[in-house]
Design a protein around this motif. Structure first.
Motif, PDB file in Angstrom:
ATOM      1  N   VAL A 199       2.711 -14.155  -1.139  1.00 49.91           N
ATOM      2  CA  VAL A 199       2.394 -14.638  -2.479  1.00 49.91           C
ATOM      3  C   VAL A 199       3.677 -14.890  -3.227  1.00 49.91           C
ATOM      4  O   VAL A 199       4.457 -13.974  -3.421  1.00 49.91           O
ATOM      5  CB  VAL A 199       1.574 -13.591  -3.259  1.00 49.91           C
ATOM      6  N   SER A 214      -5.181  -9.147  -7.419  1.00 42.43           N
ATOM      7  CA  SER A 214      -3.984  -9.238  -6.580  1.00 42.43           C
ATOM      8  C   SER A 214      -4.347  -9.314  -5.111  1.00 42.43           C
ATOM      9  O   SER A 214      -3.737 -10.053  -4.338  1.00 42.43           O
ATOM     10  CB  SER A 214      -3.096  -8.012  -6.802  1.00 42.43           C
ATOM     11  N   LEU A 215      -5.349  -8.543  -4.736  1.00 44.76           N
ATOM     12  CA  LEU A 215      -5.750  -8.545  -3.336  1.00 44.76           C
ATOM     13  C   LEU A 215      -6.389  -9.867  -2.949  1.00 44.76           C
ATOM     14  O   LEU A 215      -6.395 -10.247  -1.783  1.00 44.76           O
ATOM     15  CB  LEU A 215      -6.712  -7.377  -3.079  1.00 44.76           C
ATOM     16  N   ARG A 233       2.784  -5.406  -1.889  1.00 47.44           N
ATOM     17  CA  ARG A 233       3.919  -5.985  -1.186  1.00 47.44           C
ATOM     18  C   ARG A 233       3.398  -6.660   0.073  1.00 47.44           C
ATOM     19  O   ARG A 233       2.916  -6.011   0.978  1.00 47.44           O
ATOM     20  CB  ARG A 233       4.907  -4.901  -0.781  1.00 47.44           C
ATOM     21  N   LYS A 243      -7.618  -3.696  -8.575  1.00 46.62           N
ATOM     22  CA  LYS A 243      -6.546  -4.547  -8.067  1.00 46.62           C
ATOM     23  C   LYS A 243      -7.084  -5.756  -7.319  1.00 46.62           C
ATOM     24  O   LYS A 243      -6.373  -6.415  -6.577  1.00 46.62           O
ATOM     25  CB  LYS A 243      -5.665  -3.747  -7.100  1.00 46.62           C
ATOM     26  N   ASN A 279      -3.293 -12.288  -2.365  1.00 46.06           N
ATOM     27  CA  ASN A 279      -2.574 -12.147  -1.093  1.00 46.06           C
ATOM     28  C   ASN A 279      -3.504 -12.095   0.097  1.00 46.06           C
ATOM     29  O   ASN A 279      -3.084 -11.768   1.200  1.00 46.06           O
ATOM     30  CB  ASN A 279      -1.668 -10.919  -1.115  1.00 46.06           C
ATOM     31  N   ASP A 296       0.518   1.990  -5.900  1.00 50.23           N
ATOM     32  CA  ASP A 296       1.431   0.854  -5.913  1.00 50.23           C
ATOM     33  C   ASP A 296       2.407   0.886  -4.752  1.00 50.23           C
ATOM     34  O   ASP A 296       3.088  -0.107  -4.497  1.00 50.23           O
ATOM     35  CB  ASP A 296       2.200   0.826  -7.240  1.00 50.23           C
ATOM     36  N   SER A 297       2.501   2.006  -4.074  1.00 51.63           N
ATOM     37  CA  SER A 297       3.412   2.082  -2.936  1.00 51.63           C
ATOM     38  C   SER A 297       2.733   1.766  -1.620  1.00 51.63           C
ATOM     39  O   SER A 297       3.373   1.761  -0.573  1.00 51.63           O
ATOM     40  CB  SER A 297       4.014   3.493  -2.818  1.00 51.63           C
ATOM     41  N   LEU A 298       1.456   1.546  -1.654  1.00 46.98           N
ATOM     42  CA  LEU A 298       0.740   1.282  -0.413  1.00 46.98           C
ATOM     43  C   LEU A 298       1.243  -0.007   0.216  1.00 46.98           C
ATOM     44  O   LEU A 298       1.481  -1.007  -0.471  1.00 46.98           O
ATOM     45  CB  LEU A 298      -0.763   1.152  -0.681  1.00 46.98           C
ATOM     46  N   ASP A 299       1.374   0.022   1.508  1.00 47.40           N
ATOM     47  CA  ASP A 299       1.818  -1.166   2.229  1.00 47.40           C
ATOM     48  C   ASP A 299       0.583  -1.903   2.725  1.00 47.40           C
ATOM     49  O   ASP A 299      -0.112  -1.442   3.643  1.00 47.40           O
ATOM     50  CB  ASP A 299       2.718  -0.765   3.400  1.00 47.40           C
ATOM     51  N   PHE A 300       0.302  -3.042   2.110  1.00 48.00           N
ATOM     52  CA  PHE A 300      -0.912  -3.765   2.449  1.00 48.00           C
ATOM     53  C   PHE A 300      -0.751  -4.626   3.688  1.00 48.00           C
ATOM     54  O   PHE A 300      -1.712  -5.244   4.136  1.00 48.00           O
ATOM     55  CB  PHE A 300      -1.368  -4.605   1.252  1.00 48.00           C
ATOM     56  N   THR A 301       0.452  -4.665   4.241  1.00 48.97           N
ATOM     57  CA  THR A 301       0.584  -5.369   5.506  1.00 48.97           C
ATOM     58  C   THR A 301       0.230  -4.453   6.669  1.00 48.97           C
ATOM     59  O   THR A 301       0.030  -4.909   7.777  1.00 48.97           O
ATOM     60  CB  THR A 301       2.025  -5.868   5.720  1.00 48.97           C
TER      61      THR A 301
END
Lengths: 449, 326
Positions: free
Chosen positions: B116, A333-334, B111, A330, A337, A409-414
């Motif tokens: 983004v 994507s990382l 998310r 990933k 963001n 995919d459910s991980l909250d990267f914030t």
């Protein structure tokens, strides 16, 4: 047990005026550090404040509250600055805090933002003199005609007051952004590192420092790597290590030369060609380096792994632990963001048998070096009622999914845990989750083993 | 073709990050920009690498190692032997590490709230294959070509790049086609290059890996020494005028108060900006390029400041929209 830092900043309460989904940027914790005894825990935040927690002594009256950390002192360490000459705003965010070994009744710590390091002295006052002849209780001068006898002022107890004062300000030593500070075992000097240079300071001298590492190329266009972290050896006052954005570690000996551009040892691991991608360089950049308490090993963190290095072996780490390898696919994507630039820290436990580091979704990971077992835990209000036992979490990457698993995919990267700290002697850990500080204690295994 | 689209997207994203870094609080973060520039270079190399049989000159020492052998393909030619371009599979090996296809990249995007704009990602996915993409590729390399030819001496990819992209352009071997030079200010000449016989990409055919082996071995102290076999930094005349145009020369060691030397980062932006505006003035591929609008538009709306009003941007050639935004 856990504590919120918003609002009153009380460690024991859940009070926080803002919903936890959108914390004030200034409240975001940017560094966490125990002092050498573990009695005090300091946190710095993006707003330039330092909050110090103190461990309550064990009390017979309230045996369940023994060892809890409560707020001891809060002060504004750094303010935002604007350099008008260079049109540069200097952030007040506290990048690092390091405690000095305690040498008298006072505690001292160093705190730094991008440009300026400050030495703070923390003292307690629990007595005050009363019974002055010329002044009354409020400090106003007495009418001399009312003074009929002389008395000797005596010290009376008062409510504990913690006073913090800046003792030294080490400014103008760095052109680039300071990423780390480290106090020498000689207790007289410390070093500060920015992207390209490392300076050695004497704790009592603020108007000059010695440059001991300089990797700035003559032509900035030739720049290929920067310094990312640095630390003094815990016992040998002449040795220090610094890590680079290329994933290498350099151990330097200050006795060898005044300018330690030539390393004594270079630790780097050859890259695995099968893992090559656009982002290989980014994920190999070392975000943190920590000597073990023994001084025999070093712990490094890069984006996907933690590695243990033996000072006697430069060719490769002796242990590599995958923190969240499921992110390897990933990376694009990382990158988009900006998460790929997150700088995670790592920590040893007191006996150097367990290492810990943070991850996303408010998860943090511990790896037992002896049993080779690892665990993923979560720091969150929901799962951390006081005296609750943390339940191990699991990220499922396809295949069989268990009931409480989280999918990638459910991980909250914030929700990222960048800063963690381990008590120097006991199984107590401090976890900074955005603007919340969690302190967990292993009461069953409170002794290190 | 997907890996080229991916590379192109990564280039756009990277440029956006570098641009945004200028307005970030606390000043330009050297570490992050260095990492972004390395990604940028890798992506551009992938994007511009193209089979161009037999027209590559021998490279200098220090050429990066061959790409990963993910697909079990033979190595893409040793660094020294530059006769053959790498097989396309070498480039394709990059694709395996990235989410495929673009659609899956969208779903896997973490998310992060507003960080983004999803439009960016979806926009790319809409780009039609074939002609338009080739036009984009050709447009890109037309921009690159003149600068590269004029840059003259080669700088090693290892040391010469660093944060500054010009090194990378300089490091590509000219394919020997007669390409016009830049004018003295460094902007590409107004007339577009005639497509050179080997397709207008004098890109080095080196694998998409940035120099992995060479710089790793070089100690931090050796960074200043620069690449092994290349001219001193002073002999890059085209860079100097540009630096002076865009930024007061950093005094470096002479000053008592040293400026944080990130002039190369600012130059990166200005170079990309001005060279793309060269494309703006004369855009022969205008018709085809409009199809790029799908991906250019959202990119122009990427976080960060856009230097002119949106309505103005919309009226411009969509391809140039993204460029002007940077």
């Amino acid at each position: 047990e856990h504590g919120g830092r918003g609002g009153g900043g009380e460690a024991g309460s859940d009070s926080h005026p803002f919903p936890s989904c959108c914390p004030l940027p200034a409240d975001i914790i940017s560094t966490v550090e125990f002092n050498h005894t573990g009695e005090l825990l300091a946190t710095g935040d993006k707003g330039g404040r330092v909050v110090i927690f103190q461990r309550e002594p064990e009390s017979k009256n309230a045996p369940h509250s023994q060892g809890e950390y409560d707020v001891y002192s809060t002060f504004q360490s750094h303010e935002p600055e604007f350099d008008y000459l260079k049109s540069l705003e200097i952030e007040e965010k506290i990048n690092k805090i390091k405690w000095l070994p305690q040498q008298n009744a006072a505690h001292s710590l160093l705190s730094t933002n991008d440009k300026t390091i400050k030495l703070w002295k923390i003292t307690e006052r629990d007595k005050r003199p009363e019974g002055y002849n010329l002044k009354d209780e409020e400090g106003k001068l007495k009418d001399l005609s009312t003074v009929t006898s002389l008395q000797v002022p005596v010290l009376k107890p008062m409510d504990l007051m913690v006073e913090v004062s800046p003792r030294r300000i080490f400014a103008n030593g760095h052109t680039y952004h300071i990423n780390s500070i480290s106090v020498n075992s000689d207790c007289e000097t410390y070093m500060s590192a920015d992207d390209l240079r490392i300076n050695l300071w004497h704790l009592a001298i603020t108007d000059r420092s010695f440059n001991i590492v300089d990797i700035k190329p003559a032509n900035m266009e030739d720049l290929t790597e920067v310094i990312t972290a640095s630390e003094f050896h815990p016992h040998h006052c002449n040795l220090f290590v610094y890590s680079s954005s290329k994933g290498s570690l350099r151990l330097c000996d200050m006795r060898a030369a005044a300018l330690c551009d030539k390393h004594s040892k270079l630790f780097e691991e050859p890259e695995d060609p099968s893992n090559r991608s656009f982002f290989s360089e980014i994920i190999s950049s070392v975000s943190d380096v920590k000597f073990s308490h023994s001084g025999r090993y070093m712990l490094t963190r890069d984006y996907l792994t933690v590695k243990v290095w033996d000072l006697n072996m430069e060719a490769r780490p002796i242990e590599t632990y995958q923190v969240h390898d499921y992110l390897r696919s990933k990376l694009c994507s990382l990158y988009e963001n900006d998460c790929i630039f997150d700088k995670f820290e790592c920590a040893w436990n007191g006996s150097d048998s367990v290492i810990m580091t943070g991850a996303y979704n408010n998860f943090f990971r511990m790896f037992d070096r002896n049993t080779k077992r690892d665990v993923t835990l979560e720091a969150s209000r929901e799962s951390s009622k006081p005296r609750a036992v943390l339940k191990p979490r699991r990220v499922c990457v396809g295949g069989k999914r268990r009931r409480d698993d989280i999918s990638v995919d459910s991980l909250d990267f914030t929700k990222k845990i960048l800063h963690t700290a381990w008590h120097p002697a006991e199984n107590i850990i401090a976890i900074a989750a955005t603007n919340n500080l969690y302190i967990f204690q292993d009461k069953v295994n409170s002794e290190m083993h | 073709m997907e890996f080229k689209l991916e590379a192109h997207r990564i280039v756009s994203i990277s440029l956006g990050k570098i641009y945004n870094s200028r307005v970030q609080r606390g000043g330009i973060k050297l570490h992050k920009n260095l990492l972004v520039s390395l990604v940028l270079r890798s992506a551009r190399q992938v994007y511009l690498s193209d089979p161009c049989p037999g027209l590559y000159l021998a490279g200098p020492a220090g050429i990066p190692a061959p790409p990963p052998q993910q697909l079990g393909e033979p190595a893409a030619g040793p660094p020294a032997g530059w006769g053959e371009p790498p097989p396309p599979a070498a480039g394709a090996s990059w694709a395996d590490t990235e989410p495929q296809p673009e659609g899956s990249a969208v779903s896997e995007a973490p998310r992060v709230g507003d960080a983004v704009p999803e439009a960016t990602v979806t926009g790319v996915g809409v780009v039609p294959q074939g002609g338009a993409a080739d036009a984009a590729k050709a447009a890109w390399s037309r921009v690159e070509g003149p600068r590269q030819a004029a840059a003259g001496e080669a700088e090693g990819p290892a040391g010469g790049w660093g944060v500054f992209p010009l090194g990378s352009r300089a490091s590509r071997r000219p394919c020997g086609c007669p390409l016009g030079g830049e004018d003295s200010s460094g902007t590409p000449a107004a007339t577009p290059r005639a497509a050179c016989c080997c397709a207008p990409r004098p890109a080095e055919d080196e694998p998409p890996a940035p120099p992995a082996v060479c710089p790793r071995k070089r100690g931090a102290a050796g960074v200043g020494g620069g690449p092994t076999s290349f001219p001193a930094p002073g002999s890059t005349p085209l860079k100097k005028p540009r630096r002076n145009l865009e930024q007061p020369p950093s005094g470096g060691e002479d000053d008592d108060t040293e400026e944080m030397d990130t002039g190369n980062v600012a130059n990166l932006i200005s170079i990309f900006g001005s060279s793309f505006s060269g494309l703006l003035r004369k855009s022969p591929g205008g018709g085809r390029e409009e199809e790029e609008g799908e991906k250019s538009g959202p990119e122009a709306a990427e976080p960060g400041q856009i230097c002119c009003d949106k309505p103005v941007l919309r009226d411009m050639n969509p391809w140039s929209t993204a460029i002007v935004a940077f």
